[in-house]
Design an enzyme around this catalytic site. Structure first.
Site, short mmCIF file in Angstrom:
data_model
loop_
_atom_site.label_atom_id
_atom_site.label_comp_id
_atom_site.label_asym_id
_atom_site.label_seq_id
_atom_site.Cartn_x
_atom_site.Cartn_y
_atom_site.Cartn_z
N ASN A 182 -8.63 -56.33 -22.20
CA ASN A 182 -8.08 -55.31 -21.29
C ASN A 182 -6.95 -54.50 -21.94
O ASN A 182 -6.29 -53.73 -21.26
CB ASN A 182 -7.59 -55.95 -19.98
CG ASN A 182 -6.40 -56.88 -20.17
OD1 ASN A 182 -5.84 -56.97 -21.25
ND2 ASN A 182 -6.01 -57.56 -19.10
N LYS A 183 -6.75 -54.65 -23.23
CA LYS A 183 -5.69 -53.87 -23.88
C LYS A 183 -6.25 -52.50 -24.31
O LYS A 183 -7.45 -52.29 -24.34
CB LYS A 183 -5.10 -54.65 -25.06
CG LYS A 183 -4.42 -55.97 -24.63
CD LYS A 183 -3.15 -55.76 -23.83
CE LYS A 183 -2.71 -56.96 -23.00
NZ LYS A 183 -2.14 -58.06 -23.74
N THR A 184 -5.34 -51.58 -24.65
CA THR A 184 -5.73 -50.18 -24.86
C THR A 184 -6.79 -50.03 -25.96
O THR A 184 -7.72 -49.25 -25.81
CB THR A 184 -4.48 -49.33 -25.15
OG1 THR A 184 -3.65 -49.41 -23.99
CG2 THR A 184 -4.83 -47.86 -25.41
#
Ligand code: PLP
Length: 365
Positions: A182-184
């Site tokens: 879920n990180k950029t």
């Protein structure tokens, strides 16, 4: 009605091409050309000399602490309002986390409280760029220089975040990134470490690979770890990095849409404060109290919209509990919500989220 998650990675671009190159060449473990290609491209993107890949963002922080020699007897100042990995890794290194409070406007650590928490045992300050907004790097860098403390930046949520144009992670002695799903930018699980001093960087490379000697086979002259990333993860990471500017642009547009649409509601969005680039890892909302927060989350959940509460305070967790009262963070933690924040949201989905949030407050009025 389809559900809208809080996050979803965008796995288009060259992801499958690069991963298939790993599979057809047989280089699926932690050696292979994508490792160095990803490290070099990443270092260039953030403006660092070099970067080293690791298996996740948590071990990245632990590796940085170990490479700087933070350990038993040392204190590390850290905001209590953060994801637990910032704190757990300090404890794992043998050092003691010293919790400080945060600022209401930016949600970031309060530099004045860092200064006040320094003792003769303080070895380092950990700045966490929470939800994509940079910390006050002028103030924090000045404190660390004046008081001769290491500065470690936890940039897990700060990919794309800049303070006065300079990418976060390049202000301190070491910095870490996470590439969780879920990180950029993501590699599934994964992380990166950068360090200012080439010797610290070299210690990171050795420590992440069992402390092996660069010149003698199977000779291990320090207590090391296996924190290596695989070539497959790096292949995904390189393809993600190629799309980074697009991801950041759509996240910014999404955050601006939320801010406009919610301007007349009794909520506060997380707007950038000062000369910063907010990367909007998460688009968040602060409501008036925790009852409204929980109620709004249920309302959105019934409409198929997933949200997340703000992080709970680390100093309330059983394994690192203190009796401190940190009023700002405790208040923020109880009132904050993260909305769906990924770049692939369609305009229909964004409309549905905005309508649903507005609908809650119209109904309540
Ligand atoms: C995600 C995150 C981490 C840990 O990263 P993982 O890759 O999940 O181990 C550390 N710190 C913060 C602030 C994070 O958001």
């Amino acid at each position: 009605m389809s559900k809208i998650p809080v996050y979803q990675p965008q796995l288009d671009g060259n992801v499958s091409t690069y991963v298939n190159e790993c599979l057809s060449s047989g280089w699926i473990s932690s050696r292979g050309e994508f490792i160095s290609r990803f490290e070099e491209a990443f270092a260039q993107y953030v403006g660092a000399e070099a970067a080293t890949t690791v298996s996740n963002g948590t071990v990245a922080i632990h590796l940085a602490l170990e490479a700087l020699g933070v350990g038993p007897g040392d204190e590390v100042i850290v905001p209590s309002f953060t994801y637990i990995a910032s704190v757990n890794t300090i404890i794992q290194s043998g050092a003691i986390p010293v919790f400080v409070d945060s600022l209401t406007e930016t949600l970031q650590v309060d530099p004045a409280l860092i200064e006040a928490a320094i003792t003769p045992r303080t070895k380092a300050v950990m700045a966490v760029h929470l939800y994509g907004h940079p910390c006050d790097m002028d103030a924090i860098v000045a404190i660390c220089q004046n008081r001769r403390l290491y500065l470690i930046e936890d940039c897990a949520e700060g990919f794309g975040s800049r303070w006065k144009g300079q990418h976060v992670g390049t202000f301190g002695d070491a910095a870490t990134f996470s590439f969780f799903g879920n990180k950029t930018i993501t590699t599934g699980e994964g992380g990166m470490v950068i360090a200012r001093d080439p010797e610290v960087m070299e210690r990171c490379r050795r420590l992440k690979s069992q402390g092996v000697s660069p010149t003698r086979e199977y000779w291990h002259d320090m207590l090391g770890f296996n924190y290596r990333m695989t070539n497959i993860q790096a292949a995904i990471g390189l393809a993600q990095l190629e799309r980074a500017d697009e991801f950041l642009a759509s996240k910014t547009k999404l955050a601006e849409t939320y801010a406009e649409r919610f301007a007349s509601l009794p909520v506060r969005t997380h707007v950038p404060v000062g000369e910063v680039t907010h990367s909007y890892w998460m688009c968040s909302l602060l409501v008036d109290d925790s009852r409204i927060r929980d109620d709004l989350r249920s309302h959105l959940s019934r409409a198929g919209i997933e949200t997340r509460p703000f992080f709970a305070m680390a100093h309330h967790m059983p394994h690192c509990r203190t009796e401190q009262v940190l009023p700002i963070g405790e208040d923020l933690s109880a009132r904050g919500i993260n909305l769906p924040s990924y770049p692939g949201l369609s305009s229909e989905q964004i409309e549905r989220i905005c309508e649903s949030v507005s609908g809650y407050f119209e109904r309540a009025a």
